[in-house]
Design an enzyme around this catalytic site. Structure first.
Site, short mmCIF file in Angstrom:
data_model
loop_
_atom_site.label_atom_id
_atom_site.label_comp_id
_atom_site.label_asym_id
_atom_site.label_seq_id
_atom_site.Cartn_x
_atom_site.Cartn_y
_atom_site.Cartn_z
N GLY A 36 -79.68 65.55 49.80
CA GLY A 36 -78.60 65.70 50.80
C GLY A 36 -77.54 65.85 50.07
N PRO A 37 -76.29 66.29 51.01
CA PRO A 37 -74.89 66.40 50.30
C PRO A 37 -74.22 65.01 50.26
CG PRO A 37 -75.25 66.98 52.76
CD PRO A 37 -76.53 66.80 52.21
N PRO A 38 -73.17 65.05 49.49
CA PRO A 38 -72.47 63.60 49.36
C PRO A 38 -72.04 63.11 50.71
CG PRO A 38 -71.57 65.55 47.74
CD PRO A 38 -72.34 66.13 48.80
N VAL A 74 -73.54 61.15 52.92
CA VAL A 74 -74.42 60.90 54.19
C VAL A 74 -75.15 59.92 54.27
CG1 VAL A 74 -74.76 63.30 54.35
CG2 VAL A 74 -76.26 62.34 52.97
N GLY A 75 -74.92 58.76 53.08
CA GLY A 75 -75.48 57.62 53.25
C GLY A 75 -76.80 57.34 52.38
N LYS A 76 -76.86 58.39 51.49
CA LYS A 76 -78.42 58.16 50.61
C LYS A 76 -78.41 56.68 49.81
CE LYS A 76 -77.61 61.76 48.24
NZ LYS A 76 -76.27 61.99 48.64
N THR A 77 -77.26 56.31 49.15
CA THR A 77 -77.07 55.09 48.13
C THR A 77 -77.43 53.85 49.25
OG1 THR A 77 -76.17 56.36 46.44
CG2 THR A 77 -76.18 54.05 46.48
N SER A 116 -79.35 84.79 50.98
CA SER A 116 -79.42 84.65 52.48
C SER A 116 -78.06 85.28 53.09
CB SER A 116 -79.17 83.28 52.92
OG SER A 116 -78.32 82.64 52.11
N LYS A 148 -77.16 74.99 57.86
CA LYS A 148 -76.30 76.02 58.26
C LYS A 148 -76.07 75.84 59.77
CE LYS A 148 -78.27 79.10 54.65
NZ LYS A 148 -79.07 80.41 54.61
#
Length: 636
Positions: free
Chosen positions: A195-197, A199-202, A527, A570
């Protein structure tokens, strides 16, 4: 002359000339003196060597005596080999590892103190003895409690929470039925959070470990280029170390930690090897129960480890590595989720950073919503946290300058006084005459970037016939696929334009220019095909594109609208930009199940199959349209 040989003496006696006899005697004497000098030098060197060896022998005997006394005082064995042998016997090691360790202990006992191999063996034995070979933490089988921990730490991210809950539920049932190990493998998991930077992945990795009751270790892979960083170095190299995976297990202190492989899409490759290829065995649930590090050279069971890999761009992960992971997409937060995160997580943390407490500064929900909607525009919440921090710093400074009193309440009106005007005003909030789509030839598209979804404008213009320009000009740093989409859009309009009632007769005589701002940002992908087609159709017909409409989809030469990716991101971007109507391909309708309900309620989504449907939805009615493009020499 006793040093002369019998032959030399006989030669002297037979020499009758006294002068010649004297010369021969002097020459023999010189040879003898030279031999004596060499013999004395050798004897001196030998004596010095013997003295040095004796001195070293005496010092070493004294050192051994000192070590013996210290060992007796501390209750330790006198011999280092015996010390390691006792440690190996006392350690809880698997059978194969125990055999390898005893073999190295025997080598250490035979090695001399001066041998460099002794240092390598001691380091290897220390590493093996520090690994938690048979220690595992007990999983927390309180499934509702684990879900509460995940919900308390993170708003949204339902897919990840569901996957971890499923994993724990299955582990609980396996434990209840005694199915701990099947075929030498345990029930580990390999998840890829993409996902984008922001968003809480780490931070999600720490929450997962706490919810499961496991140890947590983070392994940063961004910029790693050496394959030995994953598999370790051979022991023969100077300064050899085990790989990062072995070090992570040692740091965790258990064989079943949660290991976060951060930024796995940023792994590089050069002449030292490809670390992503070394990760294939680590992240394969069918193979990692026999992982063999180059430094250890014994099998390490990683099948009980929960691996969480994070990445920003899915396409940057090699396909064989991606095939071994279960991908969970994190597509960013809705505006409501951002307000919740700011209120429950970001604001308390930034209050502490600013030296304030909750009773001194408070935020109205409307102020947090305006910060999320107009002062920042992102998929994550990093910029939102910086904006909150900036407001609190301003309040603290105003208080110290006696220009404000605490407690201070931050509302919508106070935001402009504290941090200035908003930077991201929605297109829908602008005056109709100032909107980009206020002239024919401009259409609003949707795109996915490494930072999440975003709106993408496509502008088209026709050259004056008198200039003699012809052909298609493309600007805006477009990639090959996007350039092909522009050619397909133009070819469709040339061949089928009459069917959709567009004046396409003079296209062959006039140059066409397509531009996609921002010009400095590279763009690619299919797209934007329907967006380019709509922009050209708007230009030719003189009908403006509705300002509240955005679209995405690949277009074919026959006018079919084909499916694309990133629908959720999107739609989130369209909602952030104030768009109310979105056109997507019919075959992407199933992707709407992943979009949050509150987003779908605020958008009018139209699945379409043909370009004709797109034009009917996107263009303003013909009676209110401007003159067609063939009557206007220069358009948008």
């Amino acid at each position: 002359l006793p040093f002369l040989t019998a032959a030399q003496k006989r030669t002297l006696l037979t020499t009758l000339d006294p002068l010649e006899r004297l010369r021969q005697a002097v020459a023999a004497l010189r040879e003898h003196l030279a031999e004596q000098d060499v013999a004395e030098s050798i004897a001196k060197d030998v004596q010095e060597g013997v003295d040095r060896q004796q001195r070293e022998f005496l010092l070493r005997r004294q050192l051994d005596a000192v070590r013996k006394e210290l060992a007796e005082l501390n209750g330790e064995p006198e011999d280092e080999g015996e010390d390691y042998r006792a440690r190996v016997e006392a350690a809880d090691l698997p059978e194969e590892v125990r055999k390898a360790a005893f073999k190295e202990v025997e080598k250490l006992e035979r090695a001399s103190d001066q041998s460099p191999e002794g240092g390598w063996i001691r380091t290897w034995l220390d590493t093996v003895l520090e690994l938690p070979w048979n220690f595992r933490t007990e999983d927390a089988y309180d499934i509702p409690g684990a879900r509460e921990v995940l919900d308390a730490d993170h708003a949204g991210l339902q897919d990840v929470k569901e996957r971890i809950t499923e994993y724990l539920a299955v582990r609980k049932r396996r434990a209840e039925r005694g199915l701990g190990v099947v075929g030498g493998r345990r029930g580990g998991a390999v998840l890829a959070l993409v996902g984008p930077p922001g968003v809480g992945k780490t931070s999600l990795g720490e929450s997962v470990a706490r919810a499961m009751g496991r140890e947590f270790v983070r392994v940063a892979l961004g910029g790693v280029r050496d394959e030995a960083e994953i598999r370790g170095h051979r022991r023969t190299y100077v300064g050899a170390l085990p790989g990062r995976i072995v070090r992570a297990v040692k740091e965790a202190g258990s064989m079943n930690p949660v290991v976060l492989l951060d930024e796995v899409d940023k792994v590089g490759a050069d002449y030292r090897g490809d670390p992503s290829s070394a990760l294939l065995e680590v992240l394969d649930p069918a193979q990692n129960h026999t992982f063999r590090d180059h430094y250890l050279e014994v099998e390490l069971d990683l099948s009980d480890v929960v691996f969480l890999a994070t990445a920003n761009v899915l396409e940057a992960i090699p396909q064989p590595l991606l095939d071994r992971m279960e991908v969970v997409q994190l597509d960013g937060y809705t505006e409501d989720e951002k307000v919740t995160i700011a209120r429950d997580h970001l604001l308390p943390r930034q209050l502490e950073q600013a030296g304030l407490v909750a009773d001194e500064v408070g935020f109205d929900e409307s102020a947090l919503r305006k910060l999320a909607a107009e002062y920042t525009r992102e998929a994550g919440v990093r910029s939102l946290e910086r904006a909150v921090s900036r407001v609190l710093r301003k309040v603290a400074a105003e208080r110290e300058l006696d220009r404000a009193e605490l407690p201070y309440r931050v509302g919508v009106d106070e935001l402009r006084k504290l941090i200035g005007r908003p930077h991201h005003t929605p297109e829908s909030a602008q005056d109709p005459a100032e909107r980009r789509t206020a002239v024919p030839g401009v259409a609003t598209g949707l795109a996915v970037t490494g930072a999440g979804g975003d709106v993408l404008y496509v502008e088209a213009s026709l050259a004056d016939p008198e200039t003699g320009a012809s052909g298609l000009t493309l600007t805006g740093q477009l990639g090959d696929v996007m350039k092909e989409s522009a050619h397909i859009a133009l070819s469709y309009l040339r061949s089928r334009g009459v069917e959709v009632e567009l004046p396409v007769g003079d296209l062959k005589d006039r140059g066409i220019h397509l531009h996609v701002p921002a010009g400095a940002v590279p763009k690619d992908g299919p797209s934007a095909g329907v967006t380019m087609t709509t922009a050209l159709a708007s230009l030719l017909s003189g009908r403006q594109v509705r300002p509240d409409v955005a679209m995405t989809g690949e277009v074919s030469l026959t006018g079919r609208v084909l499916p694309i990716g990133g629908v959720k991101q999107k739609l989130l971007a369209a909602h952030r930009a104030g768009v109310t109507t979105v056109i997507i391909p019919q075959r992407n309708e199933a992707d709407l199940d992943d979009v949050p309900e509150e987003i779908l309620e605020g958008l009018d989504v139209h699945p379409v199959t043909e370009v004709r449907q797109v034009l009917e939805l996107a263009l303003t009615p013909a009676e209110s349209a401007a003159p067609p493009a063939h009557e206007v020499p220069v358009a948008a």
